[in-house]
Design a protein around this motif. Structure first.
Motif, mmCIF file in Angstrom:
data_model
loop_
_atom_site.group_PDB
_atom_site.id
_atom_site.type_symbol
_atom_site.label_atom_id
_atom_site.label_comp_id
_atom_site.label_asym_id
_atom_site.label_seq_id
_atom_site.Cartn_x
_atom_site.Cartn_y
_atom_site.Cartn_z
ATOM 1 N N GLN A 116 55.408 78.930 61.194
ATOM 2 C CA GLN A 116 55.608 78.795 62.464
ATOM 3 C C GLN A 116 54.418 77.627 62.166
ATOM 4 O O GLN A 116 53.456 77.110 61.469
ATOM 5 N N ASP A 117 54.618 76.879 63.798
ATOM 6 C CA ASP A 117 53.774 75.035 63.931
ATOM 7 C C ASP A 117 52.395 75.868 63.729
ATOM 8 O O ASP A 117 51.766 76.061 64.670
ATOM 9 N N VAL A 118 51.416 74.863 63.016
ATOM 10 C CA VAL A 118 50.238 75.574 63.377
ATOM 11 C C VAL A 118 49.018 73.682 63.414
ATOM 12 O O VAL A 118 48.129 73.764 63.291
ATOM 13 N N THR A 119 50.485 73.048 63.549
ATOM 14 C CA THR A 119 49.739 71.757 63.726
ATOM 15 C C THR A 119 48.439 72.014 64.837
ATOM 16 O O THR A 119 47.478 71.243 64.025
ATOM 17 N N ASP A 120 48.473 72.068 65.416
ATOM 18 C CA ASP A 120 47.419 72.223 66.563
ATOM 19 C C ASP A 120 46.526 73.316 66.742
ATOM 20 O O ASP A 120 45.727 73.557 67.928
ATOM 21 N N LEU A 121 47.119 73.900 66.010
ATOM 22 C CA LEU A 121 44.985 74.963 65.681
ATOM 23 C C LEU A 121 44.919 74.683 65.133
ATOM 24 O O LEU A 121 44.460 74.237 64.003
ATOM 25 N N PRO A 122 43.197 74.872 65.627
ATOM 26 C CA PRO A 122 41.902 74.677 65.214
ATOM 27 C C PRO A 122 41.782 74.999 63.810
ATOM 28 O O PRO A 122 41.948 76.459 63.595
ATOM 29 N N ALA A 123 40.665 74.752 62.327
ATOM 30 C CA ALA A 123 40.920 75.269 61.023
ATOM 31 C C ALA A 123 40.288 76.775 61.144
ATOM 32 O O ALA A 123 40.991 77.373 60.967
ATOM 33 N N SER A 124 39.048 77.442 62.287
ATOM 34 C CA SER A 124 39.141 78.060 62.412
ATOM 35 C C SER A 124 39.691 79.492 62.855
ATOM 36 O O SER A 124 39.662 80.806 62.389
ATOM 37 N N GLN A 125 40.366 79.175 63.428
ATOM 38 C CA GLN A 125 42.535 79.980 63.745
ATOM 39 C C GLN A 125 43.527 79.919 62.636
ATOM 40 O O GLN A 125 44.524 80.570 62.857
ATOM 41 N N ARG A 126 43.056 79.723 61.334
ATOM 42 C CA ARG A 126 44.296 78.598 60.443
ATOM 43 C C ARG A 126 44.234 79.979 59.308
ATOM 44 O O ARG A 126 45.689 80.334 58.615
ATOM 45 N N LYS A 127 43.822 80.622 59.241
ATOM 46 C CA LYS A 127 43.144 81.536 58.246
ATOM 47 C C LYS A 127 43.262 80.372 56.259
ATOM 48 O O LYS A 127 44.256 81.183 55.625
ATOM 49 N N ALA A 128 42.548 79.623 56.461
ATOM 50 C CA ALA A 128 43.501 78.917 54.964
ATOM 51 C C ALA A 128 41.889 79.390 53.984
ATOM 52 O O ALA A 128 40.835 78.900 54.910
ATOM 53 N N GLY A 129 42.446 79.720 53.151
ATOM 54 C CA GLY A 129 40.915 79.517 52.217
ATOM 55 C C GLY A 129 40.836 78.462 52.091
ATOM 56 O O GLY A 129 41.926 77.790 51.225
ATOM 57 N N PHE A 130 39.482 77.367 51.813
ATOM 58 C CA PHE A 130 39.629 75.850 51.830
ATOM 59 C C PHE A 130 38.394 75.983 50.570
ATOM 60 O O PHE A 130 37.066 76.178 50.829
ATOM 61 N N ALA A 131 38.394 75.333 49.415
ATOM 62 C CA ALA A 131 37.491 75.598 48.629
ATOM 63 C C ALA A 131 36.523 73.840 48.388
ATOM 64 O O ALA A 131 37.864 73.069 48.357
ATOM 65 N N PHE A 132 35.954 73.328 49.126
ATOM 66 C CA PHE A 132 35.400 72.377 48.995
ATOM 67 C C PHE A 132 35.292 71.416 47.399
ATOM 68 O O PHE A 132 34.414 72.188 46.473
ATOM 69 N N GLN A 133 35.367 70.267 47.292
ATOM 70 C CA GLN A 133 35.059 69.383 46.623
ATOM 71 C C GLN A 133 33.720 69.589 45.386
ATOM 72 O O GLN A 133 33.204 70.004 44.214
ATOM 73 N N ASP A 187 40.470 71.276 46.717
ATOM 74 C CA ASP A 187 40.404 70.337 46.949
ATOM 75 C C ASP A 187 39.522 70.122 45.851
ATOM 76 O O ASP A 187 38.087 70.609 45.097
ATOM 77 N N GLU A 188 39.711 69.377 44.956
ATOM 78 C CA GLU A 188 39.107 69.195 43.768
ATOM 79 C C GLU A 188 38.338 70.285 42.790
ATOM 80 O O GLU A 188 37.012 70.199 41.823
ATOM 81 N N PRO A 189 38.694 71.507 42.667
ATOM 82 C CA PRO A 189 38.487 72.343 42.365
ATOM 83 C C PRO A 189 37.219 72.241 40.807
ATOM 84 O O PRO A 189 36.133 73.021 40.466
ATOM 85 N N PHE A 190 37.768 71.354 40.060
ATOM 86 C CA PHE A 190 36.492 71.603 38.448
ATOM 87 C C PHE A 190 36.590 70.077 38.084
ATOM 88 O O PHE A 190 35.482 69.516 37.420
ATOM 89 N N GLY A 191 36.547 68.662 39.661
ATOM 90 C CA GLY A 191 36.067 68.148 39.538
ATOM 91 C C GLY A 191 34.487 67.207 39.084
ATOM 92 O O GLY A 191 34.618 66.880 38.568
ATOM 93 N N ALA A 192 33.768 68.245 39.640
ATOM 94 C CA ALA A 192 32.644 67.639 39.046
ATOM 95 C C ALA A 192 31.490 68.934 38.109
ATOM 96 O O ALA A 192 30.565 68.958 38.021
ATOM 97 N N LEU A 193 32.626 69.120 36.941
ATOM 98 C CA LEU A 193 31.712 70.167 36.298
ATOM 99 C C LEU A 193 32.191 69.491 34.682
ATOM 100 O O LEU A 193 32.591 68.839 34.762
ATOM 101 N N ASP A 194 30.976 69.733 34.456
ATOM 102 C CA ASP A 194 32.394 69.372 32.307
ATOM 103 C C ASP A 194 32.772 70.207 31.424
ATOM 104 O O ASP A 194 33.479 71.246 32.010
ATOM 105 N N ALA A 195 33.452 69.595 30.596
ATOM 106 C CA ALA A 195 34.789 69.507 29.720
ATOM 107 C C ALA A 195 35.310 70.979 29.399
ATOM 108 O O ALA A 195 35.668 71.615 29.986
ATOM 109 N N LYS A 196 34.175 71.695 28.868
ATOM 110 C CA LYS A 196 33.816 73.161 28.905
ATOM 111 C C LYS A 196 34.219 74.212 30.199
ATOM 112 O O LYS A 196 35.351 74.918 30.125
#
Lengths: 358, 296, 277
Positions: A66-83, A163-172
């Motif tokens: 289903q084309d969601v190109t013009d659907l705003p973020a608040s209606q896409r029901k995508a879970g997003f975790a920011f960097q 988005d870079e889910p582990f980018g800002a964490l230390d190695a362990k």
């Protein structure tokens, strides 16, 4: 729920962030978008989430056909975790997770009891139950990342974008969370796409990896394919852990420093300058070379980490470095001395003509 | 003879960190600062109350029973009640557009918003006289319709709007720019509408900065003298604000009444400073929490 | 608006920017522009006569001179106050810190009558100065005192944050290289603080040039002697000399804008100097 990216182009001023990118993520897959910074991977993820938009007429995003190109973020029901998590700093862990439920229109908003139950479940899932009343500032990086995941999951998203889910964490912590995420994915089987610049992370976690470079997809494939059969010198170079030799392609084989190696298939045009890639563990070192295809090199240094031995050599002809990986036993059997001259043989070479995409 | 060389310690021989000054210098500088600030800030402040109460509490309180004073108080409150909400609305809108979006000409807009601060208060009043006064561009048009702006309340409101124009905006813009748009984006992805995002995410994050701007805006709106003086016409009981009333009483050699009214404005200033430093404390705390929340 | 900016997920750009521009235009830009338009109704010689008569020139001299001196005094005093507030702990520090902003918060008319009464011949301070032959109220010195009061917070508030952000390593390095405290201050700290000091000076100077309320009471307003330019504008206005008032206002506006530009450049200079090395 599948995600389909079709011919997406995105520019920021004169800079082209994405150039006609297409990608399909099947239902339940865990796919990594891998690339160096500036390759457009985060932009692609944001466009899928509806946080950025393609150029007018510059492609489409499909969720489950289903084309969601013009659907705003608040209606896409995508879970997003920011960097950097983007947790609401004035809300407790509990309220952060509950946010997506509380802002629903009255008709679909769960009642207070249902919200408490759902948030409680999620906090249990991310193992943060006891910290529900803390503020984000009072959490460690790994805890914040888990809150951000729980928050994204609370709205019962159709897809999960990280988005870079582990980018800002230390190695362990990064290793722990990686294992936890894989476990989570096996449990809930949500279509998941994550961005990373860490090839190890991508190869370990993802069922498929898409490699981006300067706004284009360079290669898509399973981690094995990507590692064993990189499609271009860039992918070889980016995945790292590889020796690069410059030579010439001649009659289907490659000549490096006067020695001819069997190339086993050449990519690009014949009879030109060539780039040959050899992984350190595809190199055999011997005292006296058997046959034609060996290069002489001097031992510069060797050291052992656990069962693996690393060997640094310097070619006699052009003094370039060759790095070799072998088992501890092999190194002991050779009983090398620093400064000694050895013969280098390649088990497997991958050759690209020099004009091929670099 | 002592054969071992001794390192001589300088400046009294005490062990000091490199950033610490000797005691005499600290005393000297603190003393100088106290003297300067005492002379220029504290003494004038104290003198206002001393002169206001010079003849006792009776004459002091009498001033506030005078209907002319009361009407000045009312007009001052009206001016603030108009200027503060309007400039707050503007400040919030401008900050949202400037901090959360990228567009061409942003830098120019920022400079234009600051413009009223660099204009003399006298000129801030004059520009409205030139526009709406009897000799102004729109003067004849207004006269025909029997509308009066200059030497009337609308002129006072306009002048007050002008001088307090940038306060809220310039407080919010850097704050919202520093906060970025990440949390708003997170809210949108979680399904929040624009309004809900503003009320539940943006506003709680900027509330202290907003309050700070409003406090400063209010203080200036109630205290403005020059600009209002130009457009007011000084009609007693009608177009007199508190600061203008101070001037009239002072020029009539009614020192007690002048200082009594001045003491009211001084209390406002002291209250403003107290609120301001309280809000600064809150803001510093929330900024510290925020920077702890974003750094890994 | 689409061509002006990237499409964004956040709503309200058109509405908020549109409203901001409309409001800015109505309250600030149109009235200011009309002032410049009004000056075009004057011929060049009329304009020149209005802005260069002896009385006007005398007011320039007083306004610029007193503002400049007040700015200088505030530079020095402001540096000391900022230093003391950042570096030392002492009793009443928070109070002093809050009190520094008093000139921002106190209505100028109140400052005006308070300073006048203090420095008048019979005032608390004036009575001490009178026997020494120093009269402050109703002299150019009074103008200077009022402008010093009004400009006091600027230097403190521009220097304070820079001083706060200074790493102690800078001074420790200088000390370890053998510099004494004064050398460290002269060669290390002062150059770092210079942009902030200059910005503070320019802000205080600009504010003092336009100041009206706190000055009119203490200056005495004698033509050619203690008349500042903003007061002259009002005087001309009261005499219905709209053209003259407008011409003077235009001159002051141009100077204000030039100062604003200078301050912005200083800001840019300061931030460039402050960029992490």
């Amino acid at each position: 729920m599948s995600i389909e990216v079709q011919h997406v182009t995105k520019r920021f001023g004169a800079f082209t962030a994405l150039d006609d990118v297409s990608l399909k993520v099947e239902t339940g897959e865990l796919v990594a978008l891998l690339g160096p910074s500036g390759s457009g991977k985060t932009t692609l993820l944001r466009i899928i989430a509806g946080l950025d938009f393609p150029e007018p007429g510059g492609g489409q995003i499909l969720y489950h056909g289903q084309d969601v190109t013009d659907l705003p973020a608040s209606q896409r029901k995508a879970g997003f975790a920011f960097q950097h998590y983007a947790l609401f700093r004035h809300l407790t862990v509990f309220e952060n997770v509950a946010f997506g439920l509380r802002v629903r229109p009255r008709a679909t908003r769960p009642d207070e009891r249902a919200i408490r139950q759902r948030v409680g479940e999620l906090l249990g899932l991310v193992q943060l139950g006891p910290l529900a009343q803390r503020l984000p500032a009072q959490l460690s990086g790994g805890q914040r990342q888990r809150v951000s995941l729980a928050r994204a999951l609370a709205v019962e998203p159709r897809v999960l974008l990280l988005d870079e889910p582990f980018g800002a964490l230390d190695a362990k912590v990064r290793k722990e969370l990686r294992r936890w995420l894989r476990h989570l994915h096996e449990e809930i089987h949500l279509t998941t796409l994550f961005v990373t610049h860490d090839q190890e992370e991508a190869l370990e976690l993802a069922s498929r990896v898409a490699i981006l470079r300067e706004g284009r997809i360079e290669q898509v494939g399973s981690p094995e394919t990507i590692y064993e059969h990189p499609a271009s010198p860039f992918v070889y170079d980016f995945l790292g852990n590889v020796n690069l030799f410059r030579g010439r392609i001649e009659q289907g084989s490659v000549r490096i420093g006067g020695v001819r190696f069997d190339a086993g298939g050449v990519i690009g045009s014949p009879e030109t300058a060539a780039l040959a890639f050899v992984r350190p563990h595809d190199i055999r070192v011997t005292r006296c070379g058997k046959g034609q295809s060996t290069l002489p090199a001097r031992v510069v240094r060797f050291h052992t980490v656990g069962p693996v031995a690393h060997l640094d050599l310097e070619r006699l002809d052009d003094r370039s470095c060759v790095s070799v990986q072998l088992s501890k036993e092999e190194l002991q059997d050779l009983s090398l001395q620093v400064g000694e001259v050895v013969q280098v043989e390649f088990r497997k070479v991958r050759v690209f003509s020099e004009d091929y995409s670099i | 003879m002592n054969p071992t060389p001794r390192l001589s310690r300088t400046e009294g021989g005490s062990r000091r960190r490199a950033t610490h000054d000797p005691r005499w210098m600290r005393a000297l500088l603190v003393g100088a600062a106290f003297l300067f600030l005492g002379l220029f800030l504290f003494v004038p402040l104290a003198s206002v109350f001393a002169h206001a109460l010079a003849k006792g509490i009776g004459p002091y309180l009498e001033t506030f029973q005078d209907p002319v004073t009361l009407s000045a108080i009312r007009l001052t409150l009206i001016a603030a009640a108009v200027a503060v909400p309007l400039n707050t609305l503007f400040g919030v809108c401008a900050a949202w557009a400037i901090a959360k979006f990228d567009f061409r000409g942003k830098q120019v807009l920022l400079t234009l918003i600051d413009l009223p601060f660099s204009v003399s208060p006298v000129i801030s009043g004059l520009i409205y006289v030139l526009l709406f006064g009897a000799q102004g561009w729109l003067g004849p048009w207004l006269a025909e319709r029997d509308l009066q702006i200059i030497f009337a309340i609308p002129g006072i409101l306009l002048a007050t709007l002008f001088v307090t124009f940038p306060f809220v905006a310039r407080e919010l813009i850097p704050l919202m720019q520093a906060q970025g748009r990440m949390e708003e984006e997170a809210a949108m992805v979680l399904g929040a509408s624009g309004w809900k995002t503003w009320w539940r995410v943006t506003l709680p994050n900027i509330k202290w900065g907003l309050l700070y701007g409003i406090i400063l805006c209010n203080a200036r709106a109630m205290g403005e003298f020059g600009a209002v003086s130009v457009v007011s016409g000084h009609i007693r009981g009608q177009t007199n604000t508190l600061p203008l009333h101070v001037e009239i009483l002072y020029n009539e050699y009614n020192a007690v009444a002048a200082f009594a009214v001045a003491s009211l404005l001084t209390l406002l200033a002291v209250l403003t400073l107290a609120l301001k430093s309280w809000v600064e404390g809150k803001q510093a705390a929330s900024l510290a929490a925020a920077s702890a929340a974003t750094s890994p | 608006m689409r061509h002006l900016r990237q499409r964004s997920v956040l709503p309200g750009f058109g509405l908020t920017l549109g409203y901001s521009l409309l409001y800015l235009g109505l309250i600030v830009l149109i009235p200011l522009a009309s002032t410049f338009l009004k000056t075009t109704t004057l011929s060049w010689s009329e304009f020149w006569a209005a802005v260069s008569s002896p009385r006007v020139v005398a007011s320039y001299r007083l306004s610029f001179g007193a503002s400049f001196l007040a700015g200088l005094v505030n530079c020095l005093a402001g540096l000391v106050v900022a230093w003391v507030l950042v570096r030392y702990e002492f009793w009443g520090k928070r109070l002093v810190d809050a009190l520094v902003d008093l000139p921002f918060a106190l209505p100028t008319a109140v400052a005006g009558i308070a300073l006048t009464t203090l420095y008048a011949r019979t005032g608390w301070i004036g009575a001490w100065l009178e026997p020494l032959g120093i009269s402050v109220a109703f002299t150019p010195l009074g103008v200077f005192v009022a402008l010093t009061f009004i400009g006091l917070p600027f230097v403190v508030r521009t220097v304070q944050p820079v001083l706060q952000d200074l790493e102690p390593e800078l001074e420790e390095a200088a000390a370890s290289l053998g510099a004494n405290r004064w050398q460290t201050f002269r060669r290390i700290l002062l150059p770092v603080l210079r942009p902030a000091l200059l910005t503070g000076f320019a802000l205080a100077f600009a504010r003092a040039l336009g100041e009206y309320g706190s000055v009119v009471f203490i200056s005495g307003n004698m033509p050619m002697k203690t008349e500042i330019t903003p007061l002259l504008i009002i005087t001309k206005l009261e005499q219905y000399d709209y053209a003259g008032a407008t011409a003077l206002a235009a001159v002051m506006l141009v100077i204000s804008f030039a100062l604003l530009l200078a301050i912005n450049l200083l800001h840019w200079w300061g931030s460039r100097h402050h960029a992490p090395a």
